[in-house]
Design an enzyme around this catalytic site. Structure first.
Site, PDB file in Angstrom:
ATOM      1  N   SER A 576       0.844  -1.196   0.000  1.00 12.66           N
ATOM      2  CA  SER A 576       0.000   0.000   0.000  1.00 12.66           C
ATOM      3  C   SER A 576       0.874   1.239   0.000  1.00 12.66           C
ATOM      4  O   SER A 576       2.008   1.225   0.493  1.00 12.66           O
ATOM      5  CB  SER A 576      -0.901   0.018   1.239  1.00 12.66           C
ATOM      6  OG  SER A 576      -1.542   1.267   1.384  1.00 12.66           O
ATOM      7  N   TYR A 589      -1.693  -0.470  10.522  1.00 17.27           N
ATOM      8  CA  TYR A 589      -1.757  -0.820   9.108  1.00 17.27           C
ATOM      9  C   TYR A 589      -0.512  -0.347   8.367  1.00 17.27           C
ATOM     10  O   TYR A 589       0.114  -1.108   7.614  1.00 17.27           O
ATOM     11  CB  TYR A 589      -3.017  -0.184   8.500  1.00 17.27           C
ATOM     12  CG  TYR A 589      -3.243  -0.509   7.042  1.00 17.27           C
ATOM     13  CD1 TYR A 589      -3.705  -1.755   6.641  1.00 17.27           C
ATOM     14  CD2 TYR A 589      -3.011   0.449   6.050  1.00 17.27           C
ATOM     15  CE1 TYR A 589      -3.932  -2.041   5.301  1.00 17.27           C
ATOM     16  CE2 TYR A 589      -3.244   0.171   4.704  1.00 17.27           C
ATOM     17  CZ  TYR A 589      -3.698  -1.082   4.334  1.00 17.27           C
ATOM     18  OH  TYR A 589      -3.924  -1.350   3.006  1.00 17.27           O
TER      19      TYR A 589
END
Length: 698
Positions: A576, A589
């Site tokens: 990501s 995350y």
């Protein structure tokens, strides 16, 4: 009234036939499809069927007879109007006036095109004259195991008469072509009133005045032969000389096969990468565990349709079922000489049989590999071809079993087999095959593939020619996802990437399904958006386990298989933008994504010597179609940016340089770039985010 058969399936539905009315071509196609659905009658691509109708000649307006026949390369089980050829019957028969003998066979195939009636015809096959020179309205040419057993038995002609008396004709082995059509015509002239003809070492011709009569005739002839053979087997006792050894229990067989097949795949791919197939079918086990295996297998198959797909003979592994194959180096040392010997024997076969104009020698590696006590492996350019080769060899086993029970099995002489295998017409057919797709011959495993980004990646890889193993933690969703693909394209494995035994099982399933793994895509994920204060240890552990530990386990087990195969591979991790960019409420995350990215670089450095490339794709803002954005993550990101959830797609689009909404399909293109184009890239990062300046890696 429905007929009852024991050895074939009676599938004719009167209601279905009535719906087709008097359309003889439609009825011929219907008959073809139901015949082709029973592998005891004919295997994929084997045999051909035809019908003759009266049509209006578009040039003269006269009524003419037209023969509709399966075209070259078709399959009767799936035959449609697009797969048949329509020819003037009288023109085809008039070719007898210009036929100059056996040496003229190849020229005659070109002349079939001068007989075309239907301009949308498929290319006529070599068997076209076999149908055209017989007078019957509907004709079946089939390769039933029972009939080939009769055809391949010693004293086949005598056996034919013993079974059917004077109601069946018999023609000795001859390569398909115009002259064989003449031999069928002659046989019928000499034996008026017969219901069919047995072709020595080859198959069966049957016929009827209607499609139904032809269908019933075919089933009855096959049933009679099957019953005769089964009675012989009962009289003779145990087949194949009895059992020499016992099979491993089912679970042990599959475990050993799954661990061995990547090594076999590597050895069988010395010239071209192959896809694998495994079976431990009861028929296979009876044969490969028998006393007669060593005598029968080297003889080779008899029917051309068999050996064209299986090669003339299999490779039998000299491995004991108790041997430990976990040591790849030791197993390789034991197996490599067997493959070398097989290739050398194939080269000798080619050199001894070739003609001055023969095509160049093809891949000398075995197609069929037998491991007594464990099962049978097959390798080919794609899954369908590998599976079909396995099915054809099972047909060959049935033929050997039947022929041995009748009298004695006989195979084609090597020269006859070579002349079929390296026939210039077969070579021309191979040359007409479409170019292979970019990911043909490659196997991918994708985590989190039941939906969202993972499913889009699987779709893209399949579309580019790969076989894909879809994995997901949710079984129902996985089953639903698999429904969108065609047979032989994908397999499924329920997999929790946080559990080692689950990952190991998924890779074993992938190996059994396709022979190994070439591409690993870790896209399974979840997202938790919380502040430092709100992030719990449970949140932290879940993110680390799914994203980081899952990536580690997928790499560890996948690389072990890639090293067994010996031809490198690709690992693509879906990370990501958040692994590069610091943002609010993202400590768990973002940290996990950063770990994914650095693990990618570490593994790229470690595995480069093995030609295993490891790269990462960084998505950003994949909201539409992404499961991550269902629920709390979307709410957390909306809260962090001070907007409503509904505004997120536009918000993320506006903030990238291209002002584009990023879709799962865009991430799939990034994966394809690595595995289909950038074959010299490793340790690299592709950002698929529309252009985020703060995420630029350089």
């Amino acid at each position: 009234m429905e007929k009852t058969f024991q050895y074939v399936d009676y599938l004719w539905e009167e209601k279905k036939a009535e719906e087709l009315g008097d359309d003889q071509v439609a009825l011929f196609l219907y008959r073809s499809n139901i015949l082709g659905s029973d592998l005891r009658i004919t295997n994929y691509g084997g045999g051909n069927t035809s019908c003759k109708t009266i049509e209006r000649d578009p040039l003269t307006n006269d009524e003419v007879e037209v023969m509709w026949v399966k075209g070259s390369g078709g399959d009767i089980g799936t035959l449609t109007r697009e797969g048949i050829a329509g020819l003037y019957t009288d023109r085809l028969r008039n070719l007898k006036n210009v036929y100059r003998g056996i040496e003229d066979e190849d020229r005659m195939v070109g002349l079939f095109y001068h007989c075309i009636y239907d301009l949308n015809s498929k290319a006529p096959s070599i068997d076209t004259p076999l149908h055209g020179l017989l007078p019957f309205k509907h004709i079946d040419h089939l390769h039933p195991d029972a009939l080939i057993a009769v055809a391949a038995a010693k004293d086949s002609e005598k056996i034919t008469q013993e079974i059917w008396g004077n109601t069946m004709g018999w023609v000795p082995w001859q390569r398909p072509g115009f002259d064989l059509g003449l031999q069928l015509e002659k046989c019928l002239e000499e034996n008026p009133g017969i219901r069919g003809i047995v072709l020595g070492s080859h198959g069966l011709f049957t016929w009827g005045e209607t499609s139904y009569e032809c269908y019933l005739n075919s089933l009855e002839v096959i049933e009679t032969a099957s019953e005769y053979i089964e009675n012989k087997i009962k009289q003779n006792g145990e087949g194949f000389g009895g059992q020499k050894l016992k099979s491993l229990p089912s679970a042990e067989r599959k475990d050993k096969a799954a661990k061995l097949i990547p090594l076999l795949r590597g050895l069988a791919s010395s010239e071209n990468k192959m896809i694998g197939h495994y079976t431990d079918d009861d028929t296979v086990l009876e044969f490969i565990n028998s006393n007669d295996l060593a005598r029968l297998a080297p003889m080779g198959t008899s029917c051309p349709d068999h050996f064209l797909r299986t090669k003339i003979q299999p490779l039998i592994l000299n491995l004991d079922t108790s041997e430990d194959i976990s040591n790849t180096d030791e197993a390789f040392k034991k197996l490599e000489p067997a493959f070398d010997k097989y290739r050398e024997q194939y080269k000798e076969y080619y050199e001894n049989c070739k003609h001055s104009n023969s095509p160049a020698m093809r891949d000398p590696n075995p197609v069929i590999i037998i491991y007594p006590g464990v099962g049978m492996f097959s390798f080919a350019k794609n899954k369908q071809t590998a599976r079909v080769a396995s099915e054809f060899y099972i047909n060959a086993i049935n033929v050997m079993r039947g022929a041995e029970a009748i009298t004695e099995y006989t195979s084609l002489p090597r020269q006859e087999a070579f002349d079929i295998e390296y026939w210039l017409l077969e070579e021309a057919k191979l040359q007409r095959m479409p170019s292979e797709q970019p990911l043909s011959r490659r196997v991918a495993i994708v985590t989190g593939a039941a939906g969202g980004i993972g499913k889009a990646i699987a779709d893209k890889l399949v579309a580019e020619g790969a076989n894909v193993v879809l994995t997901d933690v949710t079984e129902d969703a996985l089953k639903e996802a698999i429904k969108s693909y065609k047979k032989d394209q994908v397999a499924g494995a329920v997999c929790d990437v946080t559990k080692e035994d689950s990952v190991e099982k998924a890779f074993l399933q992938a190996s059994l399904a396709f022979g190994g793994v070439d591409i690993i895509v870790h896209s399974a994920g979840l997202a938790i958006s919380k502040s430092l204060e709100d992030t719990t240890l449970k949140d932290w552990a879940l993110l680390q386990n799914v994203l980081v530990k899952g990536q580690f386990l997928m790499a560890q087990y996948g690389v072990a298989i890639m090293k067994k195969q010996g031809f490198g591979g690709d690992i693509v991790n879906i990370a990501s933008k958040n692994g590069l960019v610091s943002g609010p409420n993202n400590v768990g995350y973002g940290t996990a994504k950063a770990a994914q990215q650095h693990m990618t670089r570490l593994l790229a450095a470690e595995l480069g010597g093995d030609k295993i490339r490891v790269n990462v794709v960084n998505p950003d803002g994949v909201i539409v179609g992404s499961k991550i954005w269902e629920g709390e993550w979307a709410e957390g990101r909306a809260k962090a940016y001070g907007i409503d959830v509904e505004e997120l797609p536009k918000h993320y689009a506006k903030r990238n340089l291209l002002q584009e909404i990023i879709l799962p399909e865009d991430i799939a293109k990034g994966v394809f770039a690595y595995v289909g184009i950038l074959d010299k890239s490793t340790g690299n990062t592709i950002n698929v985010d529309g252009g985020m300046a703060n995420a630029f890696v350089r």
